[in-house]
Design an enzyme around this catalytic site. Structure first.
Site, mmCIF file in Angstrom:
data_model
loop_
_atom_site.group_PDB
_atom_site.id
_atom_site.type_symbol
_atom_site.label_atom_id
_atom_site.label_comp_id
_atom_site.label_asym_id
_atom_site.label_seq_id
_atom_site.Cartn_x
_atom_site.Cartn_y
_atom_site.Cartn_z
ATOM 1 N N ALA A 163 -5.492 -7.750 10.501
ATOM 2 C CA ALA A 163 -4.957 -9.097 10.773
ATOM 3 C C ALA A 163 -5.743 -10.222 10.101
ATOM 4 O O ALA A 163 -5.441 -11.393 10.330
ATOM 5 C CB ALA A 163 -4.838 -9.381 12.276
ATOM 6 N N ALA A 164 -6.711 -9.902 9.234
ATOM 7 C CA ALA A 164 -7.449 -10.974 8.550
ATOM 8 C C ALA A 164 -6.495 -11.774 7.645
ATOM 9 O O ALA A 164 -6.523 -13.001 7.634
ATOM 10 C CB ALA A 164 -8.596 -10.389 7.744
ATOM 11 N N ASP A 175 -3.273 -12.026 7.976
ATOM 12 C CA ASP A 175 -2.327 -12.754 8.840
ATOM 13 C C ASP A 175 -2.994 -14.025 9.386
ATOM 14 O O ASP A 175 -2.371 -15.078 9.487
ATOM 15 C CB ASP A 175 -1.890 -11.879 10.029
ATOM 16 C CG ASP A 175 -1.223 -10.586 9.567
ATOM 17 O OD1 ASP A 175 -0.615 -10.590 8.484
ATOM 18 O OD2 ASP A 175 -1.315 -9.582 10.301
HETATM 19 O O1 RIB Z 1 -1.495 -7.037 9.392
HETATM 20 C C1 RIB Z 1 -1.954 -6.287 10.475
HETATM 21 C C2 RIB Z 1 -0.810 -5.677 11.217
HETATM 22 O O2 RIB Z 1 -0.168 -4.749 10.394
HETATM 23 C C3 RIB Z 1 -1.196 -4.909 12.439
HETATM 24 O O3 RIB Z 1 -1.318 -5.738 13.589
HETATM 25 C C4 RIB Z 1 -0.122 -3.849 12.553
HETATM 26 O O4 RIB Z 1 0.831 -4.165 13.521
HETATM 27 C C5 RIB Z 1 0.485 -3.757 11.158
HETATM 28 O O5 RIB Z 1 1.832 -3.977 11.086
#
Ligand code: RIB
Length: 307
Positions: free
Chosen positions: A258-259, A261
């Site tokens: 999630a970095a 994101d």
């Molecule tokens: O970008 C990270 C995400 O990718 C995770 O939270 C997981 O759900 C995947 O889809």
């Protein structure tokens, strides 16, 4: 010249998924079974939801579009978004599919490997997008991943542009990068990582020269502000004819999940607050550096007070 007049609103479109994560010393080889002393964790994730959570925690006024299953994970995922102050009114509850799940492996260097089974997220339609974007106004930001079929993505970017919105796209997974010239013309910011940038441009990202060529390629396709995330080396991007490099921040990385994101959600929240792109990139970089210092996706996304 940077001339985006933000309304403050961000509309997010992308997967909403439950992550089942486990840490291990090193990833198994093909055919190998390994044992880990770390317990597994079940926590909310999904690239779209992670980005929405980051944007909301960092000050954005966020609405989430997508589908939610009518099962225990689905209810928890929706509740989690609402608790972050995200408008979930346009989420479609779907009784005909189960929630999506991602199996996340993290090694002791903080790198991850993810297998995602999207479940209900595969059932989004162009009609969902049309109703979700009905209230979109001039100056709103559409922040989306490429996790949907091309017709849905095209419908979203076209509609957003017709309404005077600003479109930010995170390609999200190399196999899903389908940035053709037609779509690129509707996108203001795109942020692939090095692997995704190679898929989009055909240029291997291995030197400053190759990065600049890839940025130029995306710009020529019609992207106003192309960015490439370089992991620990930061972000390189092109804005108003100039290539800029925001250096990575050295931290003790525990889990990189999630970095990316977090970076893009933080960037969107800054742009929505009327900040210029250079400030938004700097802020996104700081937010991502915080995220990697904790295990998990949404549980590791920082709040404004943490940055
Ligand atoms: O970008 C990270 C995400 O990718 C995770 O939270 C997981 O759900 C995947 O889809």
């Amino acid at each position: 010249m940077w001339d985006f007049n933000a309304s403050g609103n961000i509309i997010c479109m992308g997967s909403i998924i439950m992550d089942i994560s486990v840490k291990c010393r090193q990833f198994p080889e093909t055919g190998e079974t390994i044992y880990t002393s770390y317990p597994y964790e079940v926590t909310p994730g999904g690239k779209g939801a992670n980005q929405a959570i980051a944007a909301a925690r960092l000050g954005g006024k966020v609405r989430m579009l997508g589908r939610i299953a009518d099962d225990a994970y689905g209810h928890e995922l929706k509740e989690n978004l609402s608790q972050a102050g995200i408008d979930t009114d346009m989420l479609v509850e779907d009784k005909n599919a189960g929630s999506g799940v991602a199996f996340v492996w993290v090694n002791e260097s903080g790198d991850n490997q993810i297998i995602c089974s999207p479940g209900v997220n595969l059932r989004n339609t162009a009609e969902d997008v049309k109703s979700g974007l009905e209230i979109m106004q001039k100056g709103d930001i559409l922040l989306m991943t490429m996790e949907f079929p091309r017709d849905i993505l095209m419908c979203a970017v076209k509609l957003a542009k017709e309404k005077g919105g600003f479109v930010i796209v995170d390609p999200s997974a190399a196999e899903r990068c389908r940035l053709d010239a037609e779509m690129a013309g509707y996108i203001d910011i795109v942020k692939p990582n090095e692997v995704e940038a190679e898929v989009i441009t055909g240029i291997k990202i291995e030197s400053r020269e190759s990065m600049e060529k890839a940025l130029e390629f995306m710009e020529e396709k019609g992207i106003s502000y192309p960015l490439i995330s370089l992991g620990q080396k930061g972000i390189i991007y092109k804005a108003d004819g100039k290539v800029c490099h925001e250096q990575g921040i050295a931290v003790n990385a525990v889990d990189s999940t999630a970095a990316g994101d977090t970076f893009i959600g933080a960037l969107a929240s800054c742009l929505a607050a009327g900040k210029p792109i250079a400030k938004a990139v700097e802020y996104g970089n700081k937010a991502a550096a915080k995220c990697v210092q904790r295990m998990g996706a949404q549980v590791s996304i920082p709040y404004a007070r943490d940055i």
